[in-house]
Enzyme design. Structure first.
Site, PDB file in Angstrom:
ATOM      1  CB  ILE A 136     -22.698   0.707 -19.956  1.00 45.64           C
ATOM      2  CG1 ILE A 136     -22.192  -0.265 -21.007  1.00 45.64           C
ATOM      3  CG2 ILE A 136     -21.782   1.920 -19.532  1.00 45.64           C
ATOM      4  CD1 ILE A 136     -21.396   0.593 -22.214  1.00 45.64           C
ATOM      5  CG  ASP A 137     -28.036   0.057 -18.508  1.00 45.37           C
ATOM      6  OD1 ASP A 137     -27.839  -0.452 -17.421  1.00 45.37           O
ATOM      7  OD2 ASP A 137     -29.007   0.999 -18.752  1.00 45.37           O
ATOM      8  CE  LYS A 138     -29.645  -8.095 -24.641  1.00 48.46           C
ATOM      9  NZ  LYS A 138     -30.651  -8.952 -24.374  1.00 48.46           N
ATOM     10  CB  THR A 140     -25.972   1.459 -22.787  1.00 49.08           C
ATOM     11  OG1 THR A 140     -27.300   1.933 -22.232  1.00 49.08           O
ATOM     12  CG2 THR A 140     -24.983   2.975 -22.958  1.00 49.08           C
ATOM     13  NE  ARG A 237     -32.747   2.572 -19.747  1.00 48.69           N
ATOM     14  CZ  ARG A 237     -32.903   1.173 -19.697  1.00 48.69           C
ATOM     15  NH1 ARG A 237     -32.054   0.443 -18.998  1.00 48.69           N
ATOM     16  NH2 ARG A 237     -34.046   0.597 -19.872  1.00 48.69           N
TER      17      ARG A 237
END
Length: 305
Positions: A136-138, A140, A237
């Site tokens: 998962i993104d930084k 998130t 996103r």
């Protein structure tokens, strides 16, 4: 450590990778094939092809390679491990933490923390991403599943491929979504105008996001739950921006006038999968972090109907 197996009549005619994967449950079929390719597996003292069909009384000798030493600094990052057993673990990643090291960014990542807290991690993704099945993104927050051996790793990856993993996210978006639920089915690939971004493009890969409205805050904001059917980079996103409801705080896909909250308001709150060994479905939930809760309280006080 070298291991030896002697085949019997019941193994006759079967593929070697299938049989060894069943006899030694810590080895996957892909691992057995790599042993054959790299000369770590011999049949009756000689090499064979990956498709070799066994004969009765074949003697198989396997000398697995020594694991490549991990050159990653183990750091005490006090990760919140929600669940752990001999095969898998589930960790609640905080916002602002990168999942795995990359050139020029080798400390402070989830992997650095795992190296400190966990004894065994699968090696399929190499020394920089041990145990990492998905990301998962930084910015998130939320739940990630981690594999502790290669067999578990392959099982979890296959579940992702088969779209059977449950992944539900909570997101705060700009705008008033009038309908209670919907689905965004739009292919995602590298943005043709900005290579640093992803976008909905004709040549992209299949991407499907289901969303449901949880709460509306006037005409300005909507709290939604998003369920991923696929797992493309920046999928939620990109998809929410594509339908004109970009995530609050998103510096890459959000509007210029958005809240400065240190990244997108997105939390991976629910994660479910079938356990690789027991075949039982397991589901975990992580509450929204304090900063997300505080954001909602601020929005509620200013914008609620």
């Amino acid at each position: 450590m070298t291991e030896q197996f002697i085949m019997t009549e019941e193994h006759k005619g079967q593929r070697i990778d299938k049989v060894l994967g069943a006899l030694q449950d810590q080895w996957s079929r892909n691992q057995v094939q790599s042993f054959i390719d790299d000369g770590h597996l011999l049949v009756n003292g000689g090499t064979v092809k990956k498709t070799y069909k066994l004969k009765a009384e074949d003697v198989i000798t396997v000398t697995p390679p020594e694991p490549e030493p991990l050159e990653i600094l183990a750091e005490d990052l006090q990760l919140e491990i929600v669940y752990e057993d001999a095969d898998v673990l589930v960790v609640n990643k905080p916002k602002g933490m990168v999942v795995h090291p990359a050139p020029g960014h080798t400390t402070g990542t989830l992997v650095n923390g795992l190296m400190h807290q966990v004894t065994d991690l699968s090696g399929i993704n190499g020394v920089m991403r041990p145990g990492i099945v998905h990301r998962i993104d930084k910015d998130t927050s939320g739940l990630l599943m981690v594999a502790k051996n290669d067999v578990a790793h392959e099982s979890l990856v296959q579940q992702l491929v088969d779209k059977t993993v449950t992944r539900r996210y909570t997101a705060l978006v700009h705008g008033h979504i009038p309908h209670d639920k919907g689905t965004v089915d739009a292919p995602i690939g590298r943005d043709k105008k900005d290579r640093q971004k992803m976008g909905v493009v004709d040549t992209g890969k299949l991407a499907v996001t289901h969303f449901q409205v949880l709460k509306r805050y006037g005409i300005d904001y909507t709290l939604v739950q998003c369920r991923l059917e696929t797992g493309r980079t920046h999928q939620i996103r990109v998809h929410m921006n594509y339908i004109n409801y970009p995530l609050v705080g998103d510096p890459k896909y959000g509007p210029k006038k958005t809240m400065n909250i240190g990244g997108q308001a997105l939390h991976a709150g629910v994660l479910g999968f079938v356990h690789p060994r027991t075949n039982e479905y397991m589901e975990f939930e992580a509450p929204m972090p304090a900063e997300f809760t505080a954001l909602l309280e601020e929005v509620k006080s200013n914008y609620e109907d």
